[in-house]
Design an enzyme around this catalytic site. Structure first.
Site, PDB file in Angstrom:
ATOM      1  N   HIS A 127     -78.093 -25.785 -71.986  1.00  6.46           N
ATOM      2  CA  HIS A 127     -77.332 -25.326 -73.153  1.00  6.46           C
ATOM      3  C   HIS A 127     -77.084 -23.819 -73.124  1.00  6.46           C
ATOM      4  O   HIS A 127     -76.262 -23.310 -73.872  1.00  6.46           O
ATOM      5  CB  HIS A 127     -78.074 -25.713 -74.437  1.00  6.46           C
ATOM      6  CG  HIS A 127     -78.045 -27.190 -74.695  1.00  6.46           C
ATOM      7  ND1 HIS A 127     -77.243 -27.781 -75.631  1.00  6.46           N
ATOM      8  CD2 HIS A 127     -78.705 -28.225 -74.086  1.00  6.46           C
ATOM      9  CE1 HIS A 127     -77.411 -29.088 -75.621  1.00  6.46           C
ATOM     10  NE2 HIS A 127     -78.303 -29.391 -74.686  1.00  6.46           N
ATOM     11  N   ASP A 167     -74.018 -15.966 -74.648  1.00  2.00           N
ATOM     12  CA  ASP A 167     -74.290 -17.233 -75.344  1.00  2.00           C
ATOM     13  C   ASP A 167     -73.772 -18.377 -74.480  1.00  2.00           C
ATOM     14  O   ASP A 167     -72.650 -18.292 -73.957  1.00  2.00           O
ATOM     15  CB  ASP A 167     -73.537 -17.235 -76.689  1.00  2.00           C
ATOM     16  CG  ASP A 167     -74.328 -17.909 -77.806  1.00  2.00           C
ATOM     17  OD1 ASP A 167     -75.119 -18.816 -77.495  1.00  2.00           O
ATOM     18  OD2 ASP A 167     -74.146 -17.529 -78.976  1.00  2.00           O
TER      19      ASP A 167
END
Ligand code: GDG
Length: 473
Positions: free
Chosen positions: A157, A364
């Site tokens: 992720h 991110d």
């Protein structure tokens, strides 16, 4: 249809609609599992005196879960230690915050072993196994060593760092080699996938062609598979009573001022200090905006046991206080800094009331808030997303105002541009982004991953694999 076993560090199901403490992974995985016949295995978040491997089975919010408790030492060394003080900062390019300790690595290996040991009796021969995130990178290898031949996939992720950064980790080869026991590894963007390829081709005697790494007789498929929202559900949530009430409450309190909103777990990767500095510069360079706008920053604390997280909390309180002291008037506060979470529906009303959504992480994997902000907008009068070029989401949401979060000036300019953007341009940009997140929603994400996991070698590689096998024979 084979059963899916999804495994992540924490199992967090939304039992009361108040999912403020759940990160992006939990929100997305619960949505994906609701639509499949699956079970979600992981840590309950509870501690036990001595690890027993006892599994608690539950069903909540349409998802079947199986959880275990961990010992305090496990939580310290594996979760707060190797996962959140070593891997998380390193994979977010923060070598300065990366702490290397043998205890951490030992705890990580132990908990991965415990996950495998506890999970093993639940696995049936046809089950598909989907492991999630940096906490559990070696889990596939632990399962293979117990002779499980199931299809096993892994999804990362967060970003995959460049090889030179990864090499600062002792035993980096051992860790990455363990991942080559997976059938599929999924990444959020092509950039992270390419960084993985750069590492394995430089470190191991492996072949890499197309989307496949061949090592030690096994083929691991590398997939780019950006995570999405449960977009239809989210778009509907905007019309809930709680969303409408939150939207009205914010709009009334704004008294005609434009709202700029940021919603982030309190985490140094989210670039909050840099964002506050950019907002300060905006007010300095554009005095005409004073009293006309305010920044609402919602930042529920996370990982409070890790010192770097305690530090960022203190720094942000100081920074927001200083900006408010400098610019506030008797009836205007430039930053509303809120340290607690809101229900999902409230959050949607808040997004919808905001003229600008500010999503400016320094790094991110994806960033679901960017997509949530787009989903929550009124297509007839949408707000503008200001998005960091270093969020994985920027690879998909090209119509956002893209900014460099390391440049205070670039971010301040981006916010000013968003505030001044004419309606037609806002509508056009929003339309394209909404289409993207509708097409690539969380169901698309899990379907794409599962297709890769069930697909086996694709038709183009099959002849080559057969040839290799017959040569070996
Ligand atoms: C990791 C990766 C990747 C936040 N405040 C509240 C609240 N939230 C929810 C948001 C969003 C989630 O938390 C945060 O998701 P992100 O994607 O932004 O970030 P991470 O937690 O760091 O997640 C990330 C993600 O995994 C999925 O793959 O996108 O890159 O780092 O859903 O809405 N939710 C509620 N109240 C809050 O106050 N209800």
């Amino acid at each position: 249809m084979p059963r899916l076993i999804a495994i992540s560090n924490r199992v967090q199901v939304d039992t009361d609609g108040e999912n403020a403490n759940r990160g992006g992974l939990a929100v997305a995985l619960a949505a994906a599992l609701r639509t499949s016949n699956g079970i979600w295995f992981g840590w309950s978040g509870e501690q036990t005196e001595e690890f027993t491997g006892q599994i608690t089975f539950r069903r909540a919010d349409g998802v079947a879960t199986a959880t275990i408790d961990l010992e305090a030492q496990d939580v310290d060394e594996y979760y707060n230690g190797f996962a959140n003080r070593t891997l998380w900062p390193l994979f977010h390019y923060r070598l300065d915050l990366t702490e290397i300790a043998r205890d951490f690595a030992g705890g990580y290996a132990r908990v991965n072993w415990r996950f495998a040991e506890t999970l093993a009796p639940l696995i049936e021969p046809d089950d598909l196994i989907w492991v999630h995130d940096y906490h559990l990178m070696p889990l596939g290898q632990h399962l293979r060593s117990r002779d499980f031949a199931n299809r096993i996939g892994f999804f990362l992720h967060i970003p995959w760092p460049p090889p030179s950064l990864l090499m600062s980790l002792p035993n980096h080869q051992e860790l990455v080699k363990s991942m080559l026991d997976y059938d599929v590894i999924g990444f959020q963007t092509d950039e992270w996938r390419q960084a993985f390829i750069d590492y394995v081709t430089a470190q191991f005697d492996c072949e890499c062609d197309g989307d496949c790494v061949r090592f030690d007789g096994r083929c691991t498929r590398l997939l780019v598979c950006p995570i999405g929202l449960d977009t239809a559900d989210f778009c509907g949530a905007v019309h809930s009573l709680a969303a409408k009430q939150a939207q009205t409450r914010l709009a009334v309190s704004a008294v005609g001022r434009d709202v700029i909103v940021g919603v982030d777990r309190l985490d140094y990767s989210k670039g909050l200090q840099e964002r506050f500095a950019a907002y300060e510069l905006l007010l300095t360079d554009h005095p005409e905006l004073c009293e006309k706008v305010f920044l609402l920053q919602i930042a529920p604390p996370s990982r409070g046991d890790v010192p770097s997280y305690q530090q960022i909390r203190t720094e942000l309180s100081t920074l927001s206080g200083s900006i408010n002291g400098q610019f506030a008037s008797i009836d205007w506060v430039p930053i509303r800094y809120v340290n607690h979470g809101h229900s999902r529906d409230e959050l949607f009303g808040i997004y919808r009331a905001a003229r600008v959504g500010l999503v400016t992480p320094l790094r991110d994997g994806m960033n679901l808030v960017a997509k949530e902000y787009v989903a929550a907008q009124d297509p007839a009068d949408p707000g503008v997303l200001v998005l960091s070029c270093f969020a994985g989401a920027a690879a998909q949401l090209e119509q956002a105002v893209i900014v460099n979060p390391h440049s205070t000036e670039d971010m301040a300019d981006g916010i000013a541009r968003a505030l001044a953007m004419p309606l037609a341009e806002r509508q056009e940009r929003h339309r394209a982004m909404l289409e993207c997140i509708t097409q690539h929603d969380v169901q698309w994400w899990s379907r794409k991953f599962m297709e890769a996991l069930t697909g086996g070698p694709d038709s183009e590689e099959l002849p080559r694999l057969l040839k290799t096998a017959s040569n070996k024979g």
